[in-house]
Every structure is written in structure tokens, then in C-alpha cells.
Design a protein around this motif. Structure first.
Motif, mmCIF file in Angstrom:
data_model
loop_
_atom_site.group_PDB
_atom_site.id
_atom_site.type_symbol
_atom_site.label_atom_id
_atom_site.label_comp_id
_atom_site.label_asym_id
_atom_site.label_seq_id
_atom_site.Cartn_x
_atom_site.Cartn_y
_atom_site.Cartn_z
ATOM 1 N N ILE A 247 0.667 -1.170 0.164
ATOM 2 C CA ILE A 247 0.341 0.067 0.094
ATOM 3 C C ILE A 247 1.260 0.846 0.045
ATOM 4 O O ILE A 247 2.251 0.972 1.045
ATOM 5 C CB ILE A 247 -1.014 -0.087 1.764
ATOM 6 C CG1 ILE A 247 -1.518 -0.765 1.527
ATOM 7 C CG2 ILE A 247 -1.872 1.561 1.534
ATOM 8 C CD1 ILE A 247 -2.318 -1.515 2.719
ATOM 9 N N VAL A 248 0.653 2.413 -0.954
ATOM 10 C CA VAL A 248 1.674 3.383 -0.863
ATOM 11 C C VAL A 248 0.538 4.589 -0.504
ATOM 12 O O VAL A 248 -0.887 4.549 -1.387
ATOM 13 C CB VAL A 248 2.581 3.871 -1.793
ATOM 14 C CG1 VAL A 248 2.979 4.515 -1.654
ATOM 15 C CG2 VAL A 248 3.720 2.421 -2.520
ATOM 16 N N LEU A 249 0.372 5.729 0.319
ATOM 17 C CA LEU A 249 -0.498 7.313 0.760
ATOM 18 C C LEU A 249 0.617 8.035 -0.088
ATOM 19 O O LEU A 249 1.786 8.098 0.489
ATOM 20 C CB LEU A 249 -0.755 6.697 1.579
ATOM 21 C CG LEU A 249 -1.848 5.353 1.995
ATOM 22 C CD1 LEU A 249 -2.269 5.434 3.842
ATOM 23 C CD2 LEU A 249 -2.566 5.095 1.190
ATOM 24 N N THR A 250 -0.668 8.462 -0.099
ATOM 25 C CA THR A 250 0.319 10.469 -0.723
ATOM 26 C C THR A 250 -0.593 10.825 0.212
ATOM 27 O O THR A 250 -1.589 10.724 1.128
ATOM 28 C CB THR A 250 0.649 10.927 -1.257
ATOM 29 O OG1 THR A 250 -1.308 11.388 -2.132
ATOM 30 C CG2 THR A 250 0.905 9.799 -2.700
ATOM 31 N N SER A 251 0.201 12.316 1.024
ATOM 32 C CA SER A 251 -0.920 13.271 1.681
ATOM 33 C C SER A 251 -0.096 14.554 2.212
ATOM 34 O O SER A 251 0.995 15.009 1.798
ATOM 35 C CB SER A 251 -1.172 12.287 3.503
ATOM 36 O OG SER A 251 -1.474 13.221 3.858
ATOM 37 N N ASP A 252 -1.145 15.254 1.553
ATOM 38 C CA ASP A 252 -0.330 16.847 2.371
ATOM 39 C C ASP A 252 -0.328 16.826 3.695
ATOM 40 O O ASP A 252 0.355 18.505 4.171
ATOM 41 C CB ASP A 252 -0.945 17.903 1.985
ATOM 42 C CG ASP A 252 -2.966 17.936 2.626
ATOM 43 O OD1 ASP A 252 -2.656 16.896 3.626
ATOM 44 O OD2 ASP A 252 -3.043 19.029 2.479
ATOM 45 N N LYS A 253 -0.766 16.155 4.795
ATOM 46 C CA LYS A 253 0.189 16.585 6.037
ATOM 47 C C LYS A 253 0.477 14.731 6.155
ATOM 48 O O LYS A 253 0.037 13.761 6.160
ATOM 49 C CB LYS A 253 -1.521 16.837 6.839
ATOM 50 C CG LYS A 253 -1.875 17.591 6.690
ATOM 51 C CD LYS A 253 -3.202 18.424 7.597
ATOM 52 C CE LYS A 253 -3.417 19.807 7.400
ATOM 53 N NZ LYS A 253 -4.433 19.408 6.058
ATOM 54 N N LEU A 254 1.476 14.626 7.875
ATOM 55 C CA LEU A 254 1.651 13.688 8.228
ATOM 56 C C LEU A 254 0.498 13.120 9.162
ATOM 57 O O LEU A 254 -0.438 13.438 9.915
ATOM 58 C CB LEU A 254 2.652 14.485 9.949
ATOM 59 C CG LEU A 254 3.835 14.679 9.796
ATOM 60 C CD1 LEU A 254 4.880 14.802 10.989
ATOM 61 C CD2 LEU A 254 5.009 12.891 9.071
ATOM 62 N N PRO A 255 0.147 11.939 9.031
ATOM 63 C CA PRO A 255 -0.793 10.647 10.020
ATOM 64 C C PRO A 255 -1.067 11.887 11.084
ATOM 65 O O PRO A 255 -2.681 11.744 10.954
ATOM 66 C CB PRO A 255 0.413 9.577 9.873
ATOM 67 C CG PRO A 255 1.453 9.074 9.044
ATOM 68 C CD PRO A 255 1.336 10.921 8.772
ATOM 69 N N ALA A 256 -0.363 12.119 12.120
ATOM 70 C CA ALA A 256 -0.716 12.701 13.662
ATOM 71 C C ALA A 256 -1.240 14.175 13.533
ATOM 72 O O ALA A 256 -2.080 14.468 14.333
ATOM 73 C CB ALA A 256 0.751 12.996 14.125
ATOM 74 N N GLU A 257 -1.167 14.792 11.922
ATOM 75 C CA GLU A 257 -2.106 15.829 12.072
ATOM 76 C C GLU A 257 -2.814 15.756 11.233
ATOM 77 O O GLU A 257 -3.483 17.031 10.443
ATOM 78 C CB GLU A 257 -1.190 16.386 11.219
ATOM 79 C CG GLU A 257 0.080 17.302 12.454
ATOM 80 C CD GLU A 257 1.860 17.765 11.687
ATOM 81 O OE1 GLU A 257 1.326 17.762 10.727
ATOM 82 O OE2 GLU A 257 2.390 18.180 12.533
ATOM 83 N N LEU A 258 -3.283 14.846 10.848
ATOM 84 C CA LEU A 258 -4.392 14.718 9.599
ATOM 85 C C LEU A 258 -5.671 14.915 10.568
ATOM 86 O O LEU A 258 -5.953 13.849 11.836
ATOM 87 C CB LEU A 258 -4.841 13.531 9.003
ATOM 88 C CG LEU A 258 -3.439 12.738 7.737
ATOM 89 C CD1 LEU A 258 -3.647 12.037 7.424
ATOM 90 C CD2 LEU A 258 -4.408 14.470 6.693
ATOM 91 N N PRO A 259 -5.958 16.127 10.346
ATOM 92 C CA PRO A 259 -7.193 16.259 11.130
ATOM 93 C C PRO A 259 -9.027 14.931 10.717
ATOM 94 O O PRO A 259 -8.759 14.544 9.743
ATOM 95 C CB PRO A 259 -8.116 17.622 11.107
ATOM 96 C CG PRO A 259 -7.379 17.897 9.401
ATOM 97 C CD PRO A 259 -6.422 17.365 8.960
ATOM 98 N N GLY A 260 -9.783 14.822 11.789
ATOM 99 C CA GLY A 260 -11.220 14.472 11.236
ATOM 100 C C GLY A 260 -11.042 13.032 10.689
ATOM 101 O O GLY A 260 -11.186 12.410 9.756
ATOM 102 N N VAL A 261 -9.433 12.555 12.006
ATOM 103 C CA VAL A 261 -9.304 10.731 11.084
ATOM 104 C C VAL A 261 -9.121 9.806 12.762
ATOM 105 O O VAL A 261 -8.280 10.469 13.092
ATOM 106 C CB VAL A 261 -7.728 11.350 10.294
ATOM 107 C CG1 VAL A 261 -7.384 9.094 10.169
ATOM 108 C CG2 VAL A 261 -7.673 11.764 8.843
ATOM 109 N N GLU A 262 -9.887 8.771 12.378
ATOM 110 C CA GLU A 262 -10.101 8.257 13.410
ATOM 111 C C GLU A 262 -8.423 7.457 13.610
ATOM 112 O O GLU A 262 -7.512 7.593 12.708
ATOM 113 C CB GLU A 262 -10.879 6.589 12.823
ATOM 114 C CG GLU A 262 -12.339 7.006 12.916
ATOM 115 C CD GLU A 262 -13.058 5.871 12.833
ATOM 116 O OE1 GLU A 262 -12.348 4.304 12.843
ATOM 117 O OE2 GLU A 262 -12.914 5.687 11.055
#
Ligand code: ADP
Ligand code: MG
Length: 451
Positions: A247-262
């Protein structure tokens, strides 16, 4: 005798989440019970271990009570070799697909053809992410799963993500590589609930959970605050991860900084490797421009490349856009690309930007509003009456001009870029918490934005 096992499994089912039942219990097969020995078969080693840790003790307890004796358990693992070799060979661990007769060649993934590794310019700020992407493409699902690539807009996340897809496809043409934007995942999911898109939930799950050998999801931050899609993605993730699929994911934020994600999802995003792409330095920006010019067969003099790279700093997409616009203008007017043409084109670009504001204007306006002296605001004084307006001015400079953190620091009497970063963060936070700060900053911003 088999019934004994089946009943024991059934006895724990009410304690197990339905999704886990399908994922973890069903695939474990009992292939024999005799003389106090139970023989079980698991699809792979990970599955076996998970099952042993989480379910086997309760099942055994029930079984032993019923039979009134003790049992030992032997496990067979179907995919032993493939798993220990680093990855599960596709096709072999896909019983359902082989029944339908899966062709040896999977369809080519739906990717932009130029987003390959050889077109990606490596510099100090993306070196790590590039190396991580390469390693994952070389040995999918062996060590870094998931790979989580994060960084700002236009810095090459999608490019790297797709490059992984291209490379794995080249090495394993029989693998099914699924690339999807998170937005499409969500839309498909909602469509499958409503059946509006003609796809059922089963089709959806087959497409994302069962079929892929590699799943590439772009812009995972799109899951923020979408609870049911998050839940679905959670199960998709689990199914693939435990089946040893990359699995490869991209994001504009670090996991810890993703708002509203469980939390349970956030923590899964950190299971593998996290790699950041940052704004490329000047040399890399020049190299990217040259590479692009070459690809587009545009004749770009070195001095113009340098000029563009020096003025467009934060975003590679913008840099490429400027080059293409410049090339179009030059060819339209039948001119060669020169510094003059470049200057002219950039001036037009900046003119259309929301503000032609200078940092001096911002500093003056903020100092006037708070009634502090301009040179104090740029100076070293630290008490709140000065420090607060200074932070607001830094925040507005960052928001309304194209200046970088170090540049802004420089214009405040040579302050360090980290001072600017923490000022910007602090004002952002205060704007969220404190209505007074929010309204003051809003007022100032409104004034500054007026032509
Ligand atoms: P992101 O997904 O991070 O917003 P993209 O991957 O869409 O950014 O990149 C924006 C554009 O910049 C694309 O055309 C991409 O090819 C190009 N680009 C970004 N970084 C590089 C790089 N290091 N070398 C070559 N092209 C790059
Ligand atoms: Mg992108």
C-alpha cells in the motif's frame, strides 16, 4: 469430529466484529482432528500468527471444555515460501480469481505515462522520498508497508506514487496495480452504497480489497471527517496489509496531523515508512526546468532557467506552468525565450496573483494598527506589546506574499526562519481559539487585500 471445531469457532463469533470474522476466522480451515491433534490451514504466516494470538486461545478453551480433553494444534501455511521470500506471489494467493481464470497479464495500471522515476529529478529535499519509493517498487510489501509520502502542494507526491506503479508493473506485469485518488475511492464507495453508479458493494470490495496486488491512494487527507468512508478504507487497508499487498499513500499532512481521521487509521499509516517531500532547492529547481524543457523540446537558455527558478520557489507545478506559458508566448510572438520575455511573463503572472503586496506595506499597516514603532517591530524587543504585532505581521506576510520563511525573517531584522514558522503557527492557532485575535487579523487582512 470437524463439527467440534466448527461449533467452537461459532462460540466465539458473537465476540468478534463481523468484518474480522470474514477477514480472520473464515479463511482458517480445519483439515483434520484426530487423537487430540487439530490440523489447521492458514493462507499465510501473518494470518496464522494473528489468528493464534487473537482467536485460537478462546476457541481451544471452548473446544476442550466440550470434548473434555486437551488438544494440540498443528498449522499448515499455504504461502510459506512466498511470504518468507518477501512477498506473496500474485495469482497463487488468489483462489477466487484463479477459478474464474485470471489472465496471466493484468491490465496496465491507469497512470500518467510521464510520471516515471527517470523523469523525476532528485535533489536534497526529495532524495529520501525518492529512495523510499524506489525501494518499495523494487521489493513490494517486503519491508515498508505502507509507504506514506507527504508534503506540500505540487512537490511531486503524485509523480512518485505513480512512478512506483509504473515500476512494479514493469517488473510484475501479471500483478494488478490499482491507482486511485482518495476522492474517487470515496465517490465509488458512496456510489456502491446507493448503487447509483451501478456497482454493488461486492464489486466495490472486490475492486479495492480483493483484487489489487498493489494499492496506490493519492491524497489520503481527503478522508478527513468522512466517517463511513474511513471505516471502509480501514477494512480495505487491513485486508490488503494482512494479505501482504503493498500500500502506498500520499498526503499533504503527517498522519498525526490529519484532522478528523480516526486514531486506528492514523496509527496504521505509521506502520511502515513515512517520507517527506520538501520544496526543492535552487539547483534542483533549475534541473527540473531543464529536464522539462528538454521533454517539451523548448529551447531554454540557462540564464532564463535560473531566473525562473529564483523567482518561483515553492511549487514545482507552478514552475512547470511558468515554463510552458513562457514557451507558448515566445512561440506565439515568434521570439526566442530570453530574460526579457521571462521577466515580462512573470510580471503578468504575479499581477494576476491575489496580492501585489509588499512586506513593507504589511509591516506598516500592522504597526499602525497596534500603534507600535516600525523599527521596534523589526527589532529584538520581546515583550508582548511588540511581539504580538510582530507575529501577526509575519503571519500576514506569509499568507499574502510569496516570500519564504527565511526571507520574511530577514525582513524582520534578520530573525531566524524558525522564529517565523512558530509565529505563523501561533497566530494560526490563536485565530482558531480566540475570537478577538481572529477578528483583528481578519480586519487587517481585509484592509491589505484592498487594491
Ligand atoms: P503533488 O502531488 O505533490 O501535488 P505532483 O506530483 O502533481 O505534486 O507534481 C507537480 C508537477 O511537478 C508534476 O508535473 C510533476 O511531474 C512535477 N514534479 C514535481 N517534482 C518533480 C521532480 N523532482 N522532478 C521532476 N518533476 C517534478
Ligand atoms: Mg498530487
Amino acid at each position: 469430529m470437524f463439527e467440534l471445531w466448527t461449533e467452537a469457532v461459532r462460540s466465539i463469533e458473537p465476540l468478534v466484529k463481523p468484518a474480522h470474522r470474514d477477514l480472520w476466522l473464515r479463511p482458517i480451515e480445519c483439515v483434520g482432528i484426530d487423537d487430540g491433534r487439530i490440523r489447521l490451514r492458514a493462507p499465510n504466516r501473518y494470518h496464522k500468527e494473528w489468528f493464534e494470538d487473537n482467536f485460537l486461545p478462546s476457541i481451544l478453551k471452548d473446544l476442550e471444555t466440550r470434548a473434555n480433553r486437551v488438544f494440540t494444534v498443528d498449522f499448515e501455511v499455504v504461502e510459506e515460501d512466498a511470504v518468507s521470500a518477501g512477498h506473496v506471489a500474485a495469482g497463487s494467493y488468489r483462489p477466487a480469481a484463479s477459478v474464474v481464470g485470471l489472465p496471466a497479464m493484468a491490465p496496465a495500471p491507469d497512470l500518467v505515462s510521464r510520471y516515471t522515476f527517470d523523469k523525476f529529478v532528485v535533489g536534497p529535499t526529495n532524495q529520501f522520498a525518492h529512495a523510499a519509493a524506489r525501494m518499495v517498487a523494487e521489493a513490494p510489501a517486503s519491508r515498508w508497508n505502507p509507504l506514506f509520502i507527504y508534503g506540500g502542494v505540487g512537490l511531486g507526491k503524485t509523480h512518485l506514487l505513480q512512478a512506483i506503479g509504473h515500476e512494479i508493473h514493469r517488473q510484475h506485469p501479471e500483478w494488478l496495480i490499482t491507482f486511485v485518488t482518495c476522492e474517487k475511492f470515496v465517490t465509488d464507495f458512496i456510489g456502491s452504497i446507493r448503487r447509483s453508479s451501478g456497482t454493488s458493494m461486492e464489486d466495490f470490495r472486490a475492486r479495492y480489497r480483493t483484487a489489487p496486488d498493489v494499492l496506490l491512494v493519492d491524497d489520503i487527507q481527503f478522508l478527513s471527517n468522512k466517517d463511513s468512508s474511513q471505516d471502509e478504507f480501514f477494512h480495505t487497508y487491513n485486508a490488503l496489509h494482512y494479505a501482504h499487498k503493498q500500500i502506498v499513500l500520499t498526503s499533504d499532512k503527517l498522519p498525526a496531523e490529519l484532522p478528523g481521521v480516526e486514531d486506528r487509521l492514523r496509527s496504521r499509516f505509521t506502520w511502515g515508512l513515512i517520507a517527506e517531500v520538501e520544496t526543492p532547492d535552487l539547483e534542483t529547481r533549475v534541473a527540473i526546468l531543464k529536464r522539462k524543457a528538454e521533454a517539451e523540446k523548448v529551447n531554454l537558455p540557462d540564464e532564463v532557467a535560473l531566473y525562473l527558478a529564483a523567482h518561483l520557489k515553492t511549487n514545482v507545478r507552478e514552475l512547470e506552468g511558468a515554463l510552458l506559458r513562457l514557451a507558448a508566448r515566445a512561440s506565439f510572438h515568434g521570439q526566442a525565450i530570453s530574460i526579457e520575455v521571462a521577466r515580462d511573463a512573470l510580471a503578468k503572472m504575479f499581477a494576476s496573483a491575489p496580492t501585489g503586496l509588499t512586506i513593507e506595506t504589511i509591516q506598516r499597516e500592522v504597526a499602525g494598527y497596534f500603534d507600535v514603532k516600525l523599527h521596534d517591530m523589526k527589532g529584538p524587543k520581546r515583550h508582548r506589546a511588540i511581539a504580538h504585532p510582530r507575529m501577526v505581521a509575519m503571519y500576514l506576510a506569509r499568507k499574502l506574499t510569496k516570500m519564504s520563511f527565511p526571507e520574511i525573517g530577514g525582513r524582520f531584522g534578520g530573525k531566524d526562519h524558525s522564529t517565523v514558522i512558530s509565529a505563523v503557527r501561533k497566530i494560526e492557532r490563536l485565530c482558531g481559539e480566540d475570537p478577538t485575535v481572529r477578528s483583528v487579523v481578519g480586519t487587517l487582512e481585509g484592509r491589505l487585500r484592498q487594491p
